[in-house]
Design a protein around this motif. Sequence first.
Motif, mmCIF file in Angstrom:
data_model
loop_
_atom_site.group_PDB
_atom_site.id
_atom_site.type_symbol
_atom_site.label_atom_id
_atom_site.label_comp_id
_atom_site.label_asym_id
_atom_site.label_seq_id
_atom_site.Cartn_x
_atom_site.Cartn_y
_atom_site.Cartn_z
ATOM 1 N N SER A 147 0.825 -1.212 0.000
ATOM 2 C CA SER A 147 0.000 0.000 0.000
ATOM 3 C C SER A 147 0.857 1.257 0.000
ATOM 4 N N TRP A 148 0.227 2.361 -0.393
ATOM 5 C CA TRP A 148 0.857 3.678 -0.466
ATOM 6 C C TRP A 148 -0.135 4.691 0.117
ATOM 7 N N GLY A 149 0.314 5.621 0.945
ATOM 8 C CA GLY A 149 -0.637 6.551 1.528
ATOM 9 C C GLY A 149 -0.042 7.865 1.982
ATOM 10 N N LEU A 150 -0.930 8.857 2.115
ATOM 11 C CA LEU A 150 -0.616 10.168 2.681
ATOM 12 C C LEU A 150 -1.468 10.332 3.918
ATOM 13 N N ASN A 151 -0.878 10.753 5.043
ATOM 14 C CA ASN A 151 -1.691 10.995 6.229
ATOM 15 C C ASN A 151 -1.952 12.490 6.423
ATOM 16 N N HIS A 152 -2.841 12.794 7.350
ATOM 17 C CA HIS A 152 -3.266 14.192 7.528
ATOM 18 C C HIS A 152 -2.177 15.056 8.161
ATOM 19 N N LYS A 153 -1.085 14.440 8.563
ATOM 20 C CA LYS A 153 0.035 15.198 9.094
ATOM 21 C C LYS A 153 1.047 15.569 8.010
ATOM 22 N N GLY A 154 0.704 15.219 6.739
ATOM 23 C CA GLY A 154 1.550 15.609 5.619
ATOM 24 C C GLY A 154 2.670 14.640 5.299
ATOM 25 N N MET A 155 2.614 13.420 5.860
ATOM 26 C CA MET A 155 3.673 12.434 5.647
ATOM 27 C C MET A 155 3.239 11.364 4.658
ATOM 28 N N LEU A 156 4.140 11.001 3.750
ATOM 29 C CA LEU A 156 3.913 9.893 2.827
ATOM 30 C C LEU A 156 4.448 8.614 3.446
ATOM 31 N N TRP A 157 3.719 7.510 3.201
ATOM 32 C CA TRP A 157 4.134 6.221 3.737
ATOM 33 C C TRP A 157 4.106 5.147 2.643
ATOM 34 N N HIS A 158 5.173 4.334 2.596
ATOM 35 C CA HIS A 158 5.205 3.137 1.750
ATOM 36 C C HIS A 158 6.305 2.215 2.245
ATOM 37 N N ASP A 159 5.981 0.931 2.306
ATOM 38 C CA ASP A 159 6.952 -0.090 2.709
ATOM 39 C C ASP A 159 7.548 0.192 4.087
ATOM 40 N N GLY A 160 6.721 0.754 4.964
ATOM 41 C CA GLY A 160 7.165 1.011 6.326
ATOM 42 C C GLY A 160 8.036 2.235 6.501
ATOM 43 N N VAL A 161 8.243 2.991 5.422
ATOM 44 C CA VAL A 161 9.113 4.176 5.463
ATOM 45 C C VAL A 161 8.268 5.425 5.224
ATOM 46 N N ASN A 162 8.504 6.475 5.993
ATOM 47 C CA ASN A 162 7.772 7.721 5.795
ATOM 48 C C ASN A 162 8.718 8.851 5.426
ATOM 49 N N ARG A 163 8.169 9.863 4.768
ATOM 50 C CA ARG A 163 8.941 11.052 4.397
ATOM 51 C C ARG A 163 8.008 12.257 4.323
ATOM 52 N N PRO A 164 8.506 13.449 4.648
ATOM 53 C CA PRO A 164 7.675 14.650 4.583
ATOM 54 C C PRO A 164 7.245 14.935 3.141
ATOM 55 N N PHE A 165 6.010 15.429 2.993
ATOM 56 C CA PHE A 165 5.488 15.715 1.654
ATOM 57 C C PHE A 165 4.821 17.083 1.570
ATOM 58 N N THR A 166 4.031 17.431 2.593
ATOM 59 C CA THR A 166 3.310 18.700 2.568
ATOM 60 C C THR A 166 3.043 19.155 3.996
#
Length: 271
Positions: A147-166
């Motif tokens: 799965s691939w997702g964006l959370n409401h805190k502006g972080m992108l998540w995939h494969d257990g790794v997150n990174r800032p996005f917005t």
Amino acid sequence: MALVATRTFYVGTNTWLSTSVDSIAKIKVPEKMTRSDIVPQPTTMPAGFEGLCDDAWSWEPQVPEPDFSQLEVAGIKNRSVMFHPTWSRGTVAVRATRPIDKHGIHYWEVRISDRLFGTSMMFGIGSSKTRLNLYDFINVLGENEHSWGLNHKGMLWHDGVNRPFTEAFAENTPTTVGILYCRGTLTYYRDGKCLGLAFKGLETYEGDLFPMIASTAAKTEMVLGATKREFYSLQDRCRAVIASCVSEAEDCDRLKLPTRLTEYIKEFHPA
């Protein structure tokens, strides 16, 4: 005189109803609705994709697990989802009723009510292997390779790794999230503004992929807005033209066409 607490629920295109009931399942859908009520139009179509046609999917109801009834799917065409109607015991995700074409183009919008808060509210895409019910508060979309997702805190998540996005979404403020899937890439929009390209290479995933949403927060509601896709063929384009002239799928039976053709039109009728 005692004040009665009210909640706000989506009952039609750009129509939100303030009521004292505590569940979208108790909202009575209006008896008379226009086509625009049943088939919402996008807040803003991404530039260059204005020619997409209406798609035909909604949220998939779940069979409640014992002691974990944490989801209500209701509203017009099952477009509304209430997460954790009483209190939250963990994380719940919900899938679309139909997978996307991984080599095609899709655009959909998710409208979030004013209850925007908590550990994680997510918007994205995932396979049938994505977990739906967890006794834990996590970012479930993107917890693994499925799965691939964006959370409401502006972080992108995939494969257990997150990174800032917005920037983080403003809490307790209604927001519309747009998601554009274009031949393996995923781009996000917020209230009509493009946030940028988030993921790529999704077309190589082995297996079907579905639009998904998830939440850890109690009494949070998300409503499916516009759903768009590209035409698959000339035949598909002709089907879309006929469907646009018929208010609801059930009305296709009145066209007096061969049964096979009628069922073909109804299969992707957005209403």
